[in-house]
Design an enzyme around this catalytic site. Structure first.
Site, PDB file in Angstrom:
ATOM      1  N   SER A 265      -4.365 -11.300   2.536  1.00  0.00           N
ATOM      2  CA  SER A 265      -5.885 -11.242   1.502  1.00  0.00           C
ATOM      3  C   SER A 265      -5.890 -12.584   1.247  1.00  0.00           C
ATOM      4  O   SER A 265      -5.398 -13.951   1.861  1.00  0.00           O
ATOM      5  CB  SER A 265      -5.473 -10.621   0.695  1.00  0.00           C
ATOM      6  OG  SER A 265      -6.453 -10.426   0.175  1.00  0.00           O
ATOM      7  N   HIS A 390      -8.746  -2.685   3.011  1.00  0.00           N
ATOM      8  CA  HIS A 390      -7.575  -4.335   2.689  1.00  0.00           C
ATOM      9  C   HIS A 390      -6.343  -3.639   2.775  1.00  0.00           C
ATOM     10  O   HIS A 390      -6.246  -3.296   0.610  1.00  0.00           O
ATOM     11  CB  HIS A 390      -8.668  -3.656   1.860  1.00  0.00           C
ATOM     12  CG  HIS A 390      -8.010  -6.196   1.650  1.00  0.00           C
ATOM     13  ND1 HIS A 390      -8.830  -6.958   1.982  1.00  0.00           N
ATOM     14  CD2 HIS A 390      -7.579  -6.670   0.257  1.00  0.00           C
ATOM     15  CE1 HIS A 390      -8.204  -8.329   1.380  1.00  0.00           C
ATOM     16  NE2 HIS A 390      -7.623  -7.575  -0.018  1.00  0.00           N
TER      17      HIS A 390
HETATM   18  C1  GTR Z   1     -10.254 -10.918  -3.518  1.00  0.00           C
HETATM   19  C2  GTR Z   1     -11.041 -12.117  -3.075  1.00  0.00           C
HETATM   20  C3  GTR Z   1     -10.391 -12.764  -1.786  1.00  0.00           C
HETATM   21  C4  GTR Z   1      -8.986 -11.902  -2.198  1.00  0.00           C
HETATM   22  C5  GTR Z   1      -8.569 -10.860  -3.109  1.00  0.00           C
HETATM   23  C6  GTR Z   1      -7.186 -10.821  -2.556  1.00  0.00           C
HETATM   24  O1  GTR Z   1     -11.143 -10.341  -4.919  1.00  0.00           O
HETATM   25  O2  GTR Z   1     -12.505 -11.802  -3.164  1.00  0.00           O
HETATM   26  O3  GTR Z   1     -10.919 -13.877  -1.517  1.00  0.00           O
HETATM   27  O4  GTR Z   1      -8.427 -12.407  -2.201  1.00  0.00           O
HETATM   28  O5  GTR Z   1      -9.152 -11.037  -3.491  1.00  0.00           O
HETATM   29  O6  GTR Z   1      -6.094 -11.836  -2.663  1.00  0.00           O
HETATM   30  O7  GTR Z   1      -6.746  -9.648  -3.226  1.00  0.00           O
END
Ligand code: GTR
Length: 408
Positions: A265, A390
């Site tokens: 992420s 995710h």
């Molecule tokens: C979200 C963000 C993403 C990603 C994610 C994370 O809120 O929009 O770009 O980086 O967080 O890191 O968990």
């Protein structure tokens, strides 16, 4: 015009500008609505000259691209060497004698909020220093493994802007909380060391005007006004990964020439930037890195430049904001970030249900970076798409280790 009327108009203007700034385009998840776009060619210089030789790539195009990413996306890292002292603070056999666990504080001169603490698990019984996976973690070193001996982080723990700062402290109960993303025993059993640090040790992840973490220690003195190309938090986290590698170069447990840098992420974005800026990293893996990571900005699918800059104003350099809703003006796109890592091996991992991170945009970025890998005689760029959300799964780690076995 009467004064009152003038004031009223002025007020209307302010409200209008405020509303426009706060307005993101609606999130798009429809392929049919992806705008038409042209990607900048990684093998064509800014002045239109085509790169003809690997030498030209190395000497001219690569530095040019790196500079464009510094100036427009992530900001510049400090050029001079920082004064850092390493101190081993904890060391023991661990995990039933299968690993050496070493904790090391990197004390950065001028950094007021504590050291950057590395946690190293190195497999026992391998001949010579072990190749390693190096990745920052989201919740403190103690969160990666339910090992009662890992020193509890004393830093602010959190990863969302606006969270109650006082409450976010490590507790005994948070040991091993993220262990599903860190199959330490499996990694060790395959002969790799695991090296990690809490990303908040380098720069706490909230927008505080760069008053904490490494920024005040390393930014030029008297730098009251931030310049549009000054580094943000992603730059700082990537810098921290390089400092961890500096330490590993001196440490006998790990083979510093075989260190894979990886991240999930926002830390996947960070791993890519670290791999681009520091050619000592032997291999790079980004997991679900999305916008500002492996996904093409120009597709405006899922998270966009405008949205990421609004919610996380501290991640990138200020100039990146001038591309909010104007992605086609960007002099680069994220395929060129991947290309900067060539010819070293890169694995881009996406998840089908992680639409916010635009899995197809990540795949297309890998595809658009591939000509540079071919040009440099490397076949080591892989995009992997798995079902699911995710996250970092056990199966992801199998893919990381298979890739590292083959490529590193
Ligand atoms: C979200 C963000 C993403 C990603 C994610 C994370 O809120 O929009 O770009 O980086 O967080 O890191 O968990």
């Amino acid at each position: 015009m009467s004064f009152v009327r003038y004031l009223f108009l002025l007020l209307l203007c302010f409200v209008g500008v405020g509303l426009a700034a706060a307005q993101d385009h609606p999130v798009n998840y429809d392929e049919a609505k992806v705008p038409a776009y042209d990607l900048p060619d990684p093998l064509v210089m800014e002045d239109g000259t085509r790169v003809e030789t690997p030498e030209q790539w190395r000497k001219s195009r690569r530095p040019e691209l790196l500079r464009l990413f510094e100036e427009h996306v992530y900001g510049r890292m400090p050029k001079g060497a920082a004064e850092i002292r390493a101190k081993v603070v904890n060391e023991c056999l661990a995990l039933g004698g299968r690993a050496v666990r070493r904790e090391v504080d990197l004390l950065v001169s001028g950094k007021a909020d504590g050291p950057i603490r590395l946690l190293i698990y190195s497999p026992v019984g391998v001949s010579g220093p072990a190749p390693a996976f190096l990745a920052l973690n989201f919740m403190g070193n103690h969160s990666i493994q339910p090992d009662p001996e890992i020193m509890l982080s004393t830093q602010w723990i959190g990863n969302r802007a606006g969270h109650g700062i006082e409450d976010n402290r490590a507790t005994e109960a948070s040991r091993g909380k993220l262990s599903s993303r860190w199959p330490v025993e499996r990694i060790l059993a395959r002969g790799y060391a695991v090296v990690t640090a809490y990303y908040g040790d380098i720069d706490p992840d909230f927008d505080d005007g760069f008053a904490n973490g490494v920024h005040p220690a390393l930014d030029p003195e008297g730098d009251a006004e931030r310049k549009p190309n000054e580094w943000g938090s992603i730059g700082a986290w990537a810098w921290g990964l390089s400092r961890a590698l500096d330490f590993l170069e001196e440490d006998e447990l790990v083979d510093a020439e075989r260190v894979a840098v990886l991240g999930h992420s926002r830390l996947g974005k960070t791993a890519l930037w670290a791999g681009a800026t520091d050619e000592r990293f032997a291999l790079v893996i980004s997991n679900n890195s999305g916008c500002g990571g492996a996904a093409l900005s120009r597709r405006c699918f899922g998270e966009t430049v405008a949205r990421i800059n609004r919610v996380f104003p501290h991640w990138f350099c200020e100039r990146f904001r001038s591309y909010d809703n104007q992605e086609s003006r960007l002099p680069v796109d994220q395929h060129q970030l991947i290309a900067l890592i060539a010819p070293r091996p890169v694995l881009i991992c996406s998840a089908e249900e992680d639409r916010w991170a635009d899995p197809l945009g990540e795949q297309l970025a890998a595809r658009a970076a591939a000509p540079v890998f071919r040009f440099l005689d490397s076949a080591s760029l892989v995009h992997r798409l798995r079902p699911g959300e995710h996250d970092v799964t056990d199966e992801d780690w199998t893919a990381y280790m298979d890739f590292a076995d083959r490529e590193m």
